[in-house]
Write a protein that holds these residues in place. Structure first.
Motif, PDB file in Angstrom:
ATOM      1  N   LYS A 455      -0.017  27.516  19.028  1.00  0.00           N
ATOM      2  CA  LYS A 455       0.210  26.009  18.549  1.00  0.00           C
ATOM      3  C   LYS A 455       0.363  26.143  16.995  1.00  0.00           C
ATOM      4  O   LYS A 455      -0.021  26.668  16.256  1.00  0.00           O
ATOM      5  N   LYS A 456       1.440  24.971  16.738  1.00  0.00           N
ATOM      6  CA  LYS A 456       1.820  24.885  15.311  1.00  0.00           C
ATOM      7  C   LYS A 456       0.542  24.290  14.572  1.00  0.00           C
ATOM      8  O   LYS A 456       0.165  23.126  14.947  1.00  0.00           O
ATOM      9  N   LEU A 457       0.153  24.902  13.349  1.00  0.00           N
ATOM     10  CA  LEU A 457      -1.031  24.200  12.483  1.00  0.00           C
ATOM     11  C   LEU A 457      -0.005  23.092  11.388  1.00  0.00           C
ATOM     12  O   LEU A 457       0.504  23.599  10.761  1.00  0.00           O
ATOM     13  N   HIS A 458      -0.671  22.030  11.591  1.00  0.00           N
ATOM     14  CA  HIS A 458       0.157  20.925  10.837  1.00  0.00           C
ATOM     15  C   HIS A 458      -0.840  20.644   9.648  1.00  0.00           C
ATOM     16  O   HIS A 458      -1.825  20.009   9.767  1.00  0.00           O
ATOM     17  N   LEU A 459      -0.298  20.824   8.330  1.00  0.00           N
ATOM     18  CA  LEU A 459      -1.089  20.535   7.204  1.00  0.00           C
ATOM     19  C   LEU A 459      -0.221  19.917   6.228  1.00  0.00           C
ATOM     20  O   LEU A 459       1.002  20.216   6.127  1.00  0.00           O
ATOM     21  N   SER A 460      -0.618  18.880   5.797  1.00  0.00           N
ATOM     22  CA  SER A 460       0.174  18.004   4.732  1.00  0.00           C
ATOM     23  C   SER A 460       0.333  18.978   3.330  1.00  0.00           C
ATOM     24  O   SER A 460      -0.419  19.916   3.029  1.00  0.00           O
ATOM     25  N   PRO A 461       1.247  18.633   2.406  1.00  0.00           N
ATOM     26  CA  PRO A 461       1.531  19.342   1.339  1.00  0.00           C
ATOM     27  C   PRO A 461       0.177  19.235   0.544  1.00  0.00           C
ATOM     28  O   PRO A 461      -0.082  20.464  -0.226  1.00  0.00           O
ATOM     29  N   MET A 462      -0.465  18.265   0.379  1.00  0.00           N
ATOM     30  CA  MET A 462      -1.636  17.930  -0.391  1.00  0.00           C
ATOM     31  C   MET A 462      -2.844  18.941   0.079  1.00  0.00           C
ATOM     32  O   MET A 462      -3.681  19.708  -0.769  1.00  0.00           O
ATOM     33  N   GLN A 463      -2.855  19.057   1.521  1.00  0.00           N
ATOM     34  CA  GLN A 463      -4.024  19.979   2.046  1.00  0.00           C
ATOM     35  C   GLN A 463      -3.591  21.385   1.922  1.00  0.00           C
ATOM     36  O   GLN A 463      -4.432  22.238   1.378  1.00  0.00           O
ATOM     37  N   VAL A 464      -2.295  21.864   1.601  1.00  0.00           N
ATOM     38  CA  VAL A 464      -1.873  23.108   1.433  1.00  0.00           C
ATOM     39  C   VAL A 464      -2.039  23.526  -0.160  1.00  0.00           C
ATOM     40  O   VAL A 464      -2.818  24.660  -0.251  1.00  0.00           O
ATOM     41  N   VAL A 465      -1.735  22.763  -0.951  1.00  0.00           N
ATOM     42  CA  VAL A 465      -2.235  22.993  -2.360  1.00  0.00           C
ATOM     43  C   VAL A 465      -3.663  22.957  -2.573  1.00  0.00           C
ATOM     44  O   VAL A 465      -4.207  23.739  -3.400  1.00  0.00           O
TER      45      VAL A 465
END
Length: 666
Positions: A455-465
């Motif tokens: 499954k694709k893990l969906h993270l927002s740019p803010m979460q990644v940073v």
């Protein structure tokens, strides 16, 4: 001595005198216990045919006799004490040259008489024609290596023949010979897969190789540093913040504990999902089969032929290592050295392969891992509660041991007599219950990746940073947080809060940062970090890291044992020496893998058929396209070749962490 021969002084005699160890220039700036090594080469090559004598180099070691008053010590052996705060009387070493007609016993007895009991003296001598005598163990080791070479040559010849003669299939006897083929094993060893595959955590390749390089670099700073001509200058070289990368290099072993926990967890959970069960007997047998043969071969070599490779003023260390390996080889083979190998007298671990404390600790954690993994697989809610409890315990236990015993919060490179570094090593550093936080974080990472599956893990740019920022600063805090205390000369006393918090948390925090790196890279949020760690060129070295791990430390010790003079300490020299050690270790690792690792893995696949394997249908491919594949020993007919990158490989911890594919399936 030369004057005794009056007018008959020969060049050989003068060379003996000239080669004597003398108090060297800059003595007060260097190693205080080495008065002077002299010239080893000049001594052993000194020859006086007219007098019928040759040179014999002797290393003389003297230790203060504690039964005598310190005031009785020979003033000549304390000549530096008057001008500097350097005590050279406790233990000293110097080199001298005597005629080969004299023996070690003669030299030792003359020194005992001269010193009149003020010092305890031992002597180790070596002449040009001296060679260690072959023992039955040496002959047995040579015979074993010869047999292995013959079997590999035969297996390689058979492999080449059956690849060419595609009209016939190998019989059962030949199938058991083909796993020894150097042709196929080298092909698989250096195969580079450029395409991505489901279930392969490709970033682990780079992480594994970089961690092993870090281990070798850290060891390089240890072994010959004590024999530096600028030893007194080390404080200046090592007190900078960036040096914590070396001073705190023990975190590299936590990286391997983390990888081990991750791969074991993901492998077990995938196997249970695929077949509904795990063969618990094979779970343990598989590990023993994969890890033990390479350890046994290296240990036996060190306990037999290794002593033939060293020569010089430091070669006496080989005798000690030879004795330990001859008598205590089973510590490493049975994975108990982290409990039984600690010498109470010297406060040092005294097993043959000192680095195998890690293999022992990891194996012990591997043994109990199913107690956590099975609940995670069959009852996830209860399993996660248990894992939370184990995670909490993994931080509390080392913190409690450190606090109760007043140990330093981590492995320190310095400290005064009040810092119990040896106690920390014995009760914290080597013990699995104090090192399990890294393994437990690996279990969490493996469980997260397993649950995520495809499954694709969906993270927002803010979460990644935020994830990368927190992981970076957490890793730096764990790596650099001991700067004030982890120096040769400690300027600050560590407080109880530092002991408890840093001592209990820093290894888990370091591995939590690695867990983010792995999960982010595997799920598509790694960016340039993933591009670097997952680059295909890491793959060959990644497969060799287990063998490199076993041979690198003995090779680095061998370089120290062969020193003919003191060395100059500098960072650039250490880096160059470490890179040389990496290269030589790779060559030795290839030989070890061909001898004791790759053939065993091949035989295991022939002998043991694990549940569910019969359902997997191998892909037929053309003979021209079998780069990196098993040979015909693993086929039912001439058109079925099994791709080693795609087969279901049991992930068993260290063998996966230190050298197998980063394949996360059973």
């Amino acid at each position: 001595m030369a004057s005794d021969f009056q007018g008959n002084v020969s060049r050989g005699v003068l060379q003996m005198v000239d080669s004597w160890g003398k108090l060297r220039d800059g003595y007060l700036h260097g190693t205080p216990f080495v008065l002077g090594l002299g010239s080893f080469s000049e001594c052993i090559h000194a020859d006086s045919p007219a007098l019928g004598i040759k040179g014999r180099y002797c290393s003389v070691f003297s230790l203060d006799n504690k039964t005598r008053l310190r005031a009785d010590a020979d003033a000549k052996l304390r000549l530096a004490q008057a001008s500097a705060n350097v005590d050279i009387g406790l233990f000293t070493q110097y080199g001298t040259c005597i005629p080969d007609a004299c023996t070690e016993a003669d030299m030792e007895e003359s020194l005992r008489i001269a010193l009149d009991g003020r010092k305890k003296v031992t002597v180790a001598c070596e002449a040009l024609d001296d060679r260690p005598q072959f023992t039955s163990g040496d002959i047995a080791m040579i015979s074993f290596l010869s047999v292995m070479l013959a079997v590999m040559a035969t297996g390689t010849a058979a492999d080449v023949y059956y690849r060419a003669a595609t009209s016939s299939a190998p019989n059962l006897g030949v199938r058991f010979l083909l796993p020894f083929s150097a042709y196929t094993n080298l092909e698989k060893m250096f195969h580079v897969a450029t395409e991505s595959r489901p279930g392969v955590i490709s970033c682990l390749h780079g992480m594994r190789v970089l961690s092993m390089t870090w281990v070798i670099l850290g060891h390089q700073y240890v072994f010959d540093t004590l024999f530096s001509v600028n030893l007194k200058h080390l404080q200046k070289w090592t007190n900078r913040l960036v040096f914590q990368v070396i001073a705190n290099a023990s975190l590299s072993t936590d990286s391997f504990f983390f990888l081990s926990g991750l791969l074991v967890t993901y492998g077990v959970l995938k196997e249970i999902k695929r077949t509904g069960r795990v063969d618990i007997i094979m779970y343990y047998v598989h590990r023993i089969i994969r890890l033990t043969p390479p350890i046994a071969v290296v240990t036996l070599f060190l306990g037999t032929l290794f002593r033939f490779l060293a020569s010089g003023p430091m070669a006496y260390y080989v005798t000690s290592m030879y004795t330990i390996c001859s008598n205590k080889w089973w510590f490493d083979v049975l994975y108990v050295n982290n409990f039984l190998a600690f010498n109470e007298t010297t406060n040092q671990i005294t097993d043959c392969l000192g680095q195998c404390w890690y293999t022992a600790a990891d194996t012990q954690m591997y043994l109990v891992a199913p107690l956590v993994l099975f609940p995670l697989a069959y009852s996830p809610a209860k399993g996660k509660i248990l894992l939370y409890v184990v995670t909490l315990a993994s931080a509390i236990i080392p913190a409690a041991v450190i606090y109760v015993n007043d140990f330093p919060p981590g492995s320190l490179i310095g400290g005064d007599e009040n810092v119990d570094n040896s106690g920390y090593q014995k009760l914290v550093y080597y013990k699995p219950w104090c090192r399990m936080s890294a393994y437990v974080v690996g279990i969490w990472a493996g469980y997260i990746i397993f649950k995520q599956d495809s499954k694709k893990l969906h993270l927002s740019p803010m979460q990644v940073v935020s994830g990368w920022t927190v992981a970076t600063f957490s890793a730096l805090a764990a790596l650099l947080g001991m700067w004030s205390y982890n120096q040769l000369i400690v300027e600050y006393d560590f407080d109880p809060m530092t002991q408890v918090l840093y001592g209990g948390l820093h290894r888990g925090v370091w591995c939590a940062s690695l867990a983010w790196v792995v999960v982010a890279c595997h799920c598509g949020y790694g960016g340039v970090v993933n591009d670097f760690l997952s680059h295909p060129t890491w793959q060959p070295l990644s497969r060799l890291t287990y063998s490199i791990y076993l041979v690198a430390l003995p090779l680095q010790l061998l370089a120290t044992f062969n020193l003919k003079d003191l060395v100059y300490f500098s960072h650039i020299d250490k880096i160059i020496h470490a890179l040389g050690a990496v290269f030589i270790s790779i060559v030795a690792a290839v030989l070890l893998s061909l001898t004791a690792e790759a053939p065993i893995l091949g035989l295991e696949k022939l002998i043991f058929r694990r549940p569910g394997r019969g359902e997997d249908k191998p892909k037929p491919i053309s003979p021209e396209g079998n780069k990196g594949h098993d040979n015909l020993a693993f086929t039912n007919d001439m058109t079925e070749k099994v791709d080693v990158e795609e087969e279901n490989v049991i992930m068993d911890g260290v063998s996966s962490t230190l050298g197998e594919e980063a394949v996360t399936q059973f």
